[in-house]
Design a protein around this motif. Structure first.
Motif, PDB file in Angstrom:
ATOM      1  N   ASN A   1      50.309  32.203  40.364  1.00  0.00           N
ATOM      2  CA  ASN A   1      49.243  32.403  41.206  1.00  0.00           C
ATOM      3  C   ASN A   1      48.059  32.813  40.340  1.00  0.00           C
ATOM      4  OD1 ASN A   1      47.956  33.161  43.349  1.00  0.00           O
ATOM      5  ND2 ASN A   1      49.252  34.703  44.171  1.00  0.00           N
ATOM      6  N   MET A   2      47.277  32.310  40.277  1.00  0.00           N
ATOM      7  CA  MET A   2      45.980  32.413  39.678  1.00  0.00           C
ATOM      8  C   MET A   2      44.739  33.144  40.040  1.00  0.00           C
ATOM      9  SD  MET A   2      46.729  31.220  36.602  1.00  0.00           S
ATOM     10  CE  MET A   2      45.004  30.767  35.947  1.00  0.00           C
ATOM     11  N   VAL A   3      44.781  33.157  41.624  1.00  0.00           N
ATOM     12  CA  VAL A   3      43.939  33.940  42.246  1.00  0.00           C
ATOM     13  C   VAL A   3      43.880  35.469  41.756  1.00  0.00           C
ATOM     14  CG1 VAL A   3      43.274  34.754  44.612  1.00  0.00           C
ATOM     15  CG2 VAL A   3      44.216  32.596  44.353  1.00  0.00           C
ATOM     16  N   PRO A   4      44.716  36.424  41.714  1.00  0.00           N
ATOM     17  CA  PRO A   4      44.582  37.699  41.018  1.00  0.00           C
ATOM     18  C   PRO A   4      44.066  37.880  39.785  1.00  0.00           C
ATOM     19  CG  PRO A   4      46.709  37.696  42.071  1.00  0.00           C
ATOM     20  CD  PRO A   4      46.274  36.265  41.843  1.00  0.00           C
ATOM     21  N   LEU A   5      44.343  36.776  38.961  1.00  0.00           N
ATOM     22  CA  LEU A   5      43.725  36.736  37.488  1.00  0.00           C
ATOM     23  C   LEU A   5      42.380  36.308  37.595  1.00  0.00           C
ATOM     24  CD1 LEU A   5      46.824  34.800  35.389  1.00  0.00           C
ATOM     25  CD2 LEU A   5      46.106  37.530  35.691  1.00  0.00           C
ATOM     26  N   ILE A   6      42.022  35.626  38.395  1.00  0.00           N
ATOM     27  CA  ILE A   6      40.460  35.096  38.401  1.00  0.00           C
ATOM     28  C   ILE A   6      39.860  36.211  39.140  1.00  0.00           C
ATOM     29  CG2 ILE A   6      39.014  33.496  39.580  1.00  0.00           C
ATOM     30  CD1 ILE A   6      41.149  31.343  39.543  1.00  0.00           C
ATOM     31  N   ASP A   7      40.365  36.983  40.154  1.00  0.00           N
ATOM     32  CA  ASP A   7      39.622  38.044  40.611  1.00  0.00           C
ATOM     33  C   ASP A   7      39.348  38.999  39.618  1.00  0.00           C
ATOM     34  OD1 ASP A   7      39.470  36.856  42.913  1.00  0.00           O
ATOM     35  OD2 ASP A   7      41.372  38.163  43.809  1.00  0.00           O
ATOM     36  N   VAL A   8      40.334  39.450  38.754  1.00  0.00           N
ATOM     37  CA  VAL A   8      40.019  40.536  37.707  1.00  0.00           C
ATOM     38  C   VAL A   8      39.241  39.881  36.604  1.00  0.00           C
ATOM     39  CG1 VAL A   8      41.155  41.537  35.732  1.00  0.00           C
ATOM     40  CG2 VAL A   8      42.529  41.540  37.571  1.00  0.00           C
ATOM     41  N   MET A   9      39.218  38.662  36.367  1.00  0.00           N
ATOM     42  CA  MET A   9      38.218  38.108  35.334  1.00  0.00           C
ATOM     43  C   MET A   9      36.959  38.225  36.074  1.00  0.00           C
ATOM     44  SD  MET A   9      37.877  34.349  34.009  1.00  0.00           S
ATOM     45  CE  MET A   9      37.247  33.688  35.716  1.00  0.00           C
ATOM     46  N   LEU A  10      36.429  37.948  37.213  1.00  0.00           N
ATOM     47  CA  LEU A  10      35.334  37.985  37.625  1.00  0.00           C
ATOM     48  C   LEU A  10      34.619  39.475  38.046  1.00  0.00           C
ATOM     49  CD1 LEU A  10      35.639  35.148  40.495  1.00  0.00           C
ATOM     50  CD2 LEU A  10      34.197  35.159  38.611  1.00  0.00           C
ATOM     51  N   VAL A  11      35.513  40.637  38.112  1.00  0.00           N
ATOM     52  CA  VAL A  11      35.020  41.745  38.317  1.00  0.00           C
ATOM     53  C   VAL A  11      34.764  42.391  37.065  1.00  0.00           C
ATOM     54  CG1 VAL A  11      36.112  44.283  38.666  1.00  0.00           C
ATOM     55  CG2 VAL A  11      36.489  42.202  40.489  1.00  0.00           C
ATOM     56  N   LEU A  12      35.252  41.730  35.965  1.00  0.00           N
ATOM     57  CA  LEU A  12      35.128  42.175  34.487  1.00  0.00           C
ATOM     58  C   LEU A  12      33.540  41.747  34.136  1.00  0.00           C
ATOM     59  CD1 LEU A  12      38.359  42.335  32.795  1.00  0.00           C
ATOM     60  CD2 LEU A  12      36.931  44.190  33.211  1.00  0.00           C
TER      61      LEU A  12
END
Length: 143
Positions: free
Chosen positions: A19-30
């Motif tokens: 599931n890539m959605v949480p990883l992408i969310d963290v990346m965008l926040v950073l």
């Protein structure tokens, strides 16, 4: 991406997708954090500073060799004097713009009273650059 299926063949098999959605969310926040904080780290004010040159003025402090021999006789740069004369000279040296360095040499047999009086006279005159001069101990040969 399949979350659930009504197919009975693959219902018991583990899901092999990440599931890539949480990883992408963290990346965008950073990414947003770095975009906001980067200008703050490199903030500087552009100034045109004046150009000037000067020579360093270094006033060398005088060095006074003050000695006390085993009999308690005081010496100011190898000239014998009394305690009162030494106190007067300390007062004169204390009034100078640059304080002199006093190198105090005292014989090991001299009474501590003479050394303490000298330190008190220098302190009363406002002198604070006083150093004790000793002879180094000979190196002991190791076996």
């Amino acid at each position: 991406m399949a979350f659930a299926s009504f197919d009975s063949k693959s219902s018991g098999a583990p899901m092999a997708e990440i599931n890539m959605v949480p990883l992408i969310d963290v990346m965008l926040v950073l990414l947003v954090i770095f975009i906001v904080t980067a200008p703050l780290l490199s903030h500087s004010v552009k100034l045109e500073l004046p150009k000037a040159t000067s020579q360093v003025v270094s006033a060398k402090a005088d060095k006074i060799n003050f000695s006390i021999d085993a009999d308690g006789v005081r010496y100011w740069n190898d000239k014998a004097l009394t305690r009162e004369e030494a106190a007067q000279r300390f007062v004169l040296e204390g009034q100078k713009a640059t304080q002199p360095e006093i190198h105090l040499r005292a014989d090991q047999a001299v009474a501590y009273k003479a050394v303490a009086e000298t330190l008190a006279d220098a302190s009363k005159a406002g002198l604070s650059k006083i150093g004790f001069v000793t002879d180094p101990e000979p190196a002991v040969a190791k076996k």
